[in-house]
Enzyme design. Structure first.
Site, PDB file in Angstrom:
ATOM      1  N   GLU A  15     -19.848  -7.605 -23.919  1.00 28.89           N
ATOM      2  CA  GLU A  15     -18.557  -7.722 -23.248  1.00 28.89           C
ATOM      3  C   GLU A  15     -18.660  -7.454 -21.751  1.00 28.89           C
ATOM      4  OE1 GLU A  15     -15.600  -6.287 -26.866  1.00 28.89           O
ATOM      5  OE2 GLU A  15     -16.803  -4.785 -25.810  1.00 28.89           O
ATOM      6  N   ASP A 201     -11.183 -12.996 -33.114  1.00 31.31           N
ATOM      7  CA  ASP A 201     -11.026 -13.328 -34.529  1.00 31.31           C
ATOM      8  C   ASP A 201      -9.578 -13.087 -34.930  1.00 31.31           C
ATOM      9  OD1 ASP A 201     -11.264 -10.277 -35.885  1.00 31.31           O
ATOM     10  OD2 ASP A 201     -12.426 -10.564 -34.062  1.00 31.31           O
TER      11      ASP A 201
END
Length: 450
Positions: A15, A201
């Site tokens: 990230e 997701d």
């Protein structure tokens, strides 16, 4: 204690990685830390502390607590990925947390609300300054941005525990494993905080195994989305004293595709007939990355409209197209993309067009050969960041010498009283550049001169 403009914290190295590509002109300094990794990135105007904490509430809170004992930031922003708890929020879209709740905290036997840690508020809150910036981001970004409640816990939320989470926190937009702990830690130190996550997701859509695989697949692109949006938000909040460069939405649209967007709006506003319109061979390939989610027939129709708009503009150089008309057309056009599409949406917003053409809508119109009507007169000068900071530092020195407060009104009076100040930017220009007079003074005081 060392001052920094902001602390940016992620749970995972994946990230954090996009910031390496987005801030290539920044000096990179590794900092020794008891856990996780810490890096200072700085240039002439800005110093940022980047932390990778590791996954989970304890790791995140420990890392940030260590950092806040050594560094004094204007803001802390949590960046990375999250799962969507809302059926309306898709992969690649952004959630900016306005409030944060602990998903597994239950001290209800003692009268506390579900999700509330004893001794803490029922919900932690983002700082109003950063929420305001997130609202601006929502209105101007080429990404879809949602503002609301984030739920955090030490569990990866899947179809198994999703029903309980949704029943307990029906207004929660996303789930992650750090934001609440970071918000509580920042609040304890009195530092403005916000969490900005891109959805990797959708919880409950697939089995747990399929959801985990989706997360792994989507992590790199959504990490880039989150990093770009985070830098843009910090800029909007006047936390950064930097000029826009290669981050944010602008690198995703070439000047040619921005001009095509203008031609498309012209065709739509003027309801042009596209029968027998010749589509240049290079048009569809240049827009392929932006239109690939549309059916081929729709792509061809849009390209025909662009070609018609280009011809119409060539023959009618005094035609009018306002930014409002453009954005109304854009709103109609982007609704034609599939809801599952996660790319930057083209056409871009009028704000993006304006930023790419010297900050003026009329300059964008001139670039396609139009002769726009006279609008609001521009100032005769354009100032760089160095110009603003130079003026502010001269004013601060003068105030210190004369034992005066460096007020906005005082700056305006100082400009008029001293002939040597001719050519310096006005107080209004400085305030507009930094978002507020207070932030302008902060930038001048914390940014070292060249």
């Amino acid at each position: 204690m060392s001052r920094v403009n902001a602390i940016v914290i992620t749970a995972m190295a994946e990230e954090m990685q996009p910031f390496d590509d987005l801030l290539t002109d920044y000096e990179h300094i590794s900092i020794s830390s008891p856990f996780g990794t810490a890096v200072i990135r700085r240039n002439t105007h800005t110093s940022l502390l980047f932390l990778v904490s590791g996954v989970g509430m304890t790791a995140a809170a420990s890392m940030l607590s260590w950092a806040l004992t050594k560094y004094d930031p204007r803001a802390v922003i949590s960046v990375g990925s999250a799962g969507s708890l809302s059926r309306d929020i898709r992969i690649g879209q952004i959630v900016a947390g306005t409030q944060y709740v602990h998903g597994t905290a239950d001290a209800s036997a003692f009268g506390y609300a579900l999700g509330q840690i004893p001794g803490q508020p029922a919900r932690q809150s983002a700082h109003p300054m950063l929420v305001d910036a997130a609202q601006t981001l929502e209105n101007t970004s080429d990404h879809c941005v949602h503002l609301g409640l984030m739920m955090s816990s030490d569990s990866f939320v899947t179809e198994k525990n999703m029903p309980h989470i949704r029943a307990t926190f029906p207004d929660a937009l996303s789930a992650d494993m750090e934001s609440h702990a970071l918000a509580q830690t920042a609040a304890a130190f009195g530092v403005p905080f916000i969490s900005l996550r891109a959805i990797s997701d959708v919880i409950g859509r697939d089995s747990a195994d399929e959801q985990a695989q989706t997360f792994k697949t989507e992590l790199p692109p959504v990490s880039l989305t989150a990093a770009q949006a985070a830098l843009q938000l910090l800029h909007l909040a006047s936390v950064l004293d930097i000029e826009r460069s290669g981050y944010g939405p602008t690198p995703h649209f070439s000047q040619t595709t921005l001009q095509y967007a203008l031609y498309l709006a012209i065709a739509k506003v003027n309801q042009l007939d596209i029968t027998d319109v010749h589509i240049p061979e290079n048009l569809m390939p240049e827009l392929a990355d932006h239109l690939h989610a549309l059916p081929v027939a729709q792509q061809e129709k849009w390209c025909a409209l662009i070609a018609a708009g280009q011809e119409y503009a060539r023959n009618n150089p005094r035609l009018s197209l306002t930014a409002k008309e453009y954005d109304l057309c854009r709103s109609d056009l982007v609704r034609q993309f599939p809801q599952t599409d996660t790319t930057f949406l083209w056409p871009p917003t009028s704000q993006t067009v304006i930023k790419r053409f010297n900050g003026y809508w009329n300059d964008a119109l001139v670039s396609i050969g139009l002769t726009p009507r006279r609008g609001r007169a521009r100032g005769g000068l354009k100032f760089s960041v160095e110009d603003y900071l130079f003026a502010l530092r001269r004013f601060l020195i003068e105030c210190e010498r004369n034992h005066r407060q460096p007020s906005f009104a005082g700056y305006s009076l100082w400009l008029k009283e001293d002939a040597k100040n001719e050519g310096l930017p006005s107080g209004a220009a400085i305030r507009q550049r930094f978002g507020s007079w207070k932030e302008a003074l902060n930038a001048a005081r914390t940014t070292p001169p060249r």
